[in-house]
Design a protein around this motif. Structure first.
Motif, mmCIF file in Angstrom:
data_model
loop_
_atom_site.group_PDB
_atom_site.id
_atom_site.type_symbol
_atom_site.label_atom_id
_atom_site.label_comp_id
_atom_site.label_asym_id
_atom_site.label_seq_id
_atom_site.Cartn_x
_atom_site.Cartn_y
_atom_site.Cartn_z
ATOM 1 N N PRO A 76 0.803 -1.227 0.000
ATOM 2 C CA PRO A 76 0.000 0.000 0.000
ATOM 3 C C PRO A 76 0.836 1.278 0.000
ATOM 4 O O PRO A 76 0.419 2.294 -0.563
ATOM 5 C CB PRO A 76 -0.817 -0.121 1.298
ATOM 6 C CG PRO A 76 -0.899 -1.585 1.560
ATOM 7 C CD PRO A 76 0.415 -2.137 1.098
ATOM 8 N N GLY A 80 0.533 3.878 -2.885
ATOM 9 C CA GLY A 80 0.094 5.220 -2.501
ATOM 10 C C GLY A 80 1.009 6.307 -3.016
ATOM 11 O O GLY A 80 0.554 7.350 -3.500
ATOM 12 N N LEU A 133 1.902 6.464 4.661
ATOM 13 C CA LEU A 133 0.765 6.946 3.869
ATOM 14 C C LEU A 133 0.388 8.389 4.229
ATOM 15 O O LEU A 133 0.135 9.201 3.330
ATOM 16 C CB LEU A 133 -0.435 6.015 4.004
ATOM 17 C CG LEU A 133 -0.426 4.769 3.110
ATOM 18 C CD1 LEU A 133 -1.772 4.061 3.188
ATOM 19 C CD2 LEU A 133 -0.096 5.089 1.661
ATOM 20 N N ILE A 407 -10.364 -1.031 3.943
ATOM 21 C CA ILE A 407 -9.212 -0.135 3.845
ATOM 22 C C ILE A 407 -8.486 -0.286 2.511
ATOM 23 O O ILE A 407 -7.638 0.541 2.170
ATOM 24 C CB ILE A 407 -8.233 -0.355 5.023
ATOM 25 C CG1 ILE A 407 -7.696 -1.784 5.039
ATOM 26 C CG2 ILE A 407 -8.898 -0.017 6.344
ATOM 27 C CD1 ILE A 407 -6.674 -2.042 6.140
ATOM 28 N N HIS A 410 -8.890 2.620 -1.331
ATOM 29 C CA HIS A 410 -8.182 3.839 -0.949
ATOM 30 C C HIS A 410 -8.839 5.090 -1.520
ATOM 31 O O HIS A 410 -8.519 6.204 -1.095
ATOM 32 C CB HIS A 410 -6.716 3.762 -1.390
ATOM 33 C CG HIS A 410 -6.527 3.681 -2.875
ATOM 34 N ND1 HIS A 410 -6.457 4.792 -3.676
ATOM 35 C CD2 HIS A 410 -6.414 2.614 -3.703
ATOM 36 C CE1 HIS A 410 -6.290 4.427 -4.932
ATOM 37 N NE2 HIS A 410 -6.271 3.108 -4.988
ATOM 38 N N PHE A 426 -6.465 8.980 3.273
ATOM 39 C CA PHE A 426 -6.316 7.980 2.226
ATOM 40 C C PHE A 426 -6.343 8.710 0.878
ATOM 41 O O PHE A 426 -7.223 9.527 0.610
ATOM 42 C CB PHE A 426 -7.413 6.917 2.225
ATOM 43 C CG PHE A 426 -7.126 5.715 3.114
ATOM 44 C CD1 PHE A 426 -6.244 5.809 4.164
ATOM 45 C CD2 PHE A 426 -7.763 4.503 2.898
ATOM 46 C CE1 PHE A 426 -5.993 4.726 4.996
ATOM 47 C CE2 PHE A 426 -7.517 3.412 3.711
ATOM 48 C CZ PHE A 426 -6.636 3.528 4.750
ATOM 49 N N SER A 427 -5.358 8.393 0.048
ATOM 50 C CA SER A 427 -5.283 8.885 -1.321
ATOM 51 C C SER A 427 -5.451 10.412 -1.370
ATOM 52 O O SER A 427 -4.807 11.129 -0.602
ATOM 53 C CB SER A 427 -6.326 8.177 -2.188
ATOM 54 O OG SER A 427 -6.093 8.410 -3.554
#
Length: 477
Positions: A76, A80, A133, A407, A410, A426-427
């Motif tokens: 991830p 990301g 992240l 989760i 994203h 997220f993102s």
């Protein structure tokens, strides 16, 4: 590969680092999109080129299997960083809001601009992805960052400090190692934004410290995320997916299923399905010497969880034992009442209480009467049940027919509500966390004949023109 207190940053070093990163912000070096993209790509390389080192560090601190580490921490993070680099221009593009016709020549624009120097305080349970992240979003937004990883995962923290200095701009992105005194010192300083992931108790302290400087905060906390099993559920599927969510990192996950609410009429069948899933997951004892099984982070947490197993009034139907390596076999407890010790606080470990209720309505009432959790899991394909859960409960996320894997989506914001935290990321949502939407207007001089009524002295005519909105027609119901 381990960290010791000698690697903790001193108060003097924290002051120097803060001044250096603040000066980097003032210089404007982090603002250009080319700079941000280079840093994001370097962050992806930092993970990809040192995959085994990261896996080794997580294994040393948490005993986490390499597959879990690579799939939930490393993958991830790389995705990301690359996703942010690819979409940077779109995210940072100024927006032209739609305005009334008489204001169209004002050049109304919204510029996404970086907030400034940010502080990330990350947790121990997923020490890589829950550190990096948020960092991805801050880099994409153009913010320099000071990172305080958890002292409970010293191997990972030391590796983060070394790798970030090696791969990223050391004047803009710095790791400070330490514990409570170092974190307290950091919270005394002024930041443009603080993102904290951890317990509600510490989250309150972070919010209180931030309030002194009117600093915006994102709190990612947790809570007791419940599971509701409806009568129409596929019990074998539900059991596998609930158990999957509980075994991740030995239940040390903020969105892990904390307890299960199941109608009495199907409780026996659900427990049988859980034991069937348990046998398939663990063909050998999870505490066998050959078993690769995550350990509890420290002795205090291990002892807390073992005490809960010893003091529950319920019946342990699987697991219930630990070993000298701080591993606890995933433990399923049936016949648990709402007043049981297992139901008091977030378990944050491999214990799964099963609570019998009269029906789905009773289960919904239990959830609604408690603090809003980070996630609510419901196993049902009944549209009436789905709508009831949507209308009568509150949670950070609502997930049907699975656990934990929300989760993976994203593109949706991830965050809590109430006791489970506030703010989300997220993102692109992480980019938005560290971005201020700055409004911009350029008022042309030729407007003057049309706005002269705003100036004193006020007259009946100016009142009629300037206050016309008060008398706008209101539609009938």
């Amino acid at each position: 590969m381990s960290a010791s207190n000698s690697q903790y940053s001193t108060i003097e070093q924290i002051d120097e680092i803060y001044a250096r990163v603040a000066q980097t912000w003032k210089s404007g070096v982090t603002r250009p999109l080319d700079y941000r993209r280079r840093q994001l790509l370097q962050l992806a390389r930092m993970i990809q080129e040192n995959k085994t080192l990261w896996e080794d560090a997580v294994l040393a601190d948490l005993g986490k299997h390499r597959q879990e580490c690579a799939s939930t921490e490393l993958g991830p993070t790389v995705h990301g960083a690359l996703h942010a680099a690819e979409n940077l221009e779109d995210w940072a593009r100024p927006e032209k809001p739609k305005v009334d016709s008489w204001r169209q020549n004002w050049d109304a624009t919204v510029y996404p601009v970086p907030k400034g120097t940010a502080l990330l305080i990350s947790p121990w349970n997923f020490p890589i992805v829950l550190t990096l992240l948020p960092l991805v979003g801050a880099i994409a937004a153009g913010c320099p960052v000071v990172i305080k990883p958890s002292e409970l995962t010293p191997t990972v923290s030391a590796l983060l400090a070394r790798m970030i200095e090696q791969y990223l701009d050391p004047n803009a992105y710095v790791v400070i190692q330490g514990a409570i005194p170092e974190t307290t010192k950091l919270l005394e300083l002024r930041w443009a934004h603080i993102l904290y992931t951890g317990s509600g108790r510490v989250g309150r302290l972070v919010a209180a410290a931030a309030a002194k400087h009117v600093t915006p905060v994102t709190l990612e906390l947790g809570g007791k995320s419940p599971v509701i099993i409806a009568p129409d559920a596929d019990l074998d599927l539900a059991a596998r997916r609930v158990l999957f969510g509980k075994v991740q990192n030995s239940g040390q996950l903020c969105v892990t299923p904390d307890y299960v609410l199941v109608p009495t009429a199907i409780a026996s069948d659900f427990k049988a399905a859980m034991l069937k899933a348990y046998a398939s997951f663990f063909p050998i004892n999870p505490l066998d010497a050959e078993s690769q099984w995550s350990k509890i982070v420290n002795h205090a947490q291990y002892q807390r969880l073992m005490n809960l197993i010893l003091t529950t009034k319920g019946t342990v139907i699987a697991g219930g034992v630990g070993d000298f390596r701080r591993r606890i076999a995933t433990t399923i407890v049936s016949d648990v009442g709402l007043d049981d010790p297992l139901m008091e606080e977030e378990l944050f470990g491999p214990i799964l209480p099963i609570v019998e209720v009269e029906d789905v309505d009773a289960a919904i009432s239990v959830v609604a009467d408690r603090h809003s959790p980070l996630a609510l899991y419901v196993f049902s394909n009944d549209e009436t049940v789905k709508q009831k859960c949507l209308d009568r409960t509150n949670s950070g996320s609502l997930i049907f027919n699975d656990t934990v894997w929300q989760i993976v989506v994203h593109e949706m914001p991830f965050g809590g509500i109430g006791e489970s935290g506030y703010g989300s990321y997220f993102s692109k949502n992480t980019f938005d966390v560290f971005t201020h939407r700055r409004s911009y207007c350029n008022m042309p001089a030729e407007l003057e004949p049309f706005i002269g009524h705003r100036y004193p002295p006020y007259t009946d005519d100016s009142y009629k023109i300037m206050c016309a909105n008060v008398n706008l027609p209101i539609p009938k119901n």
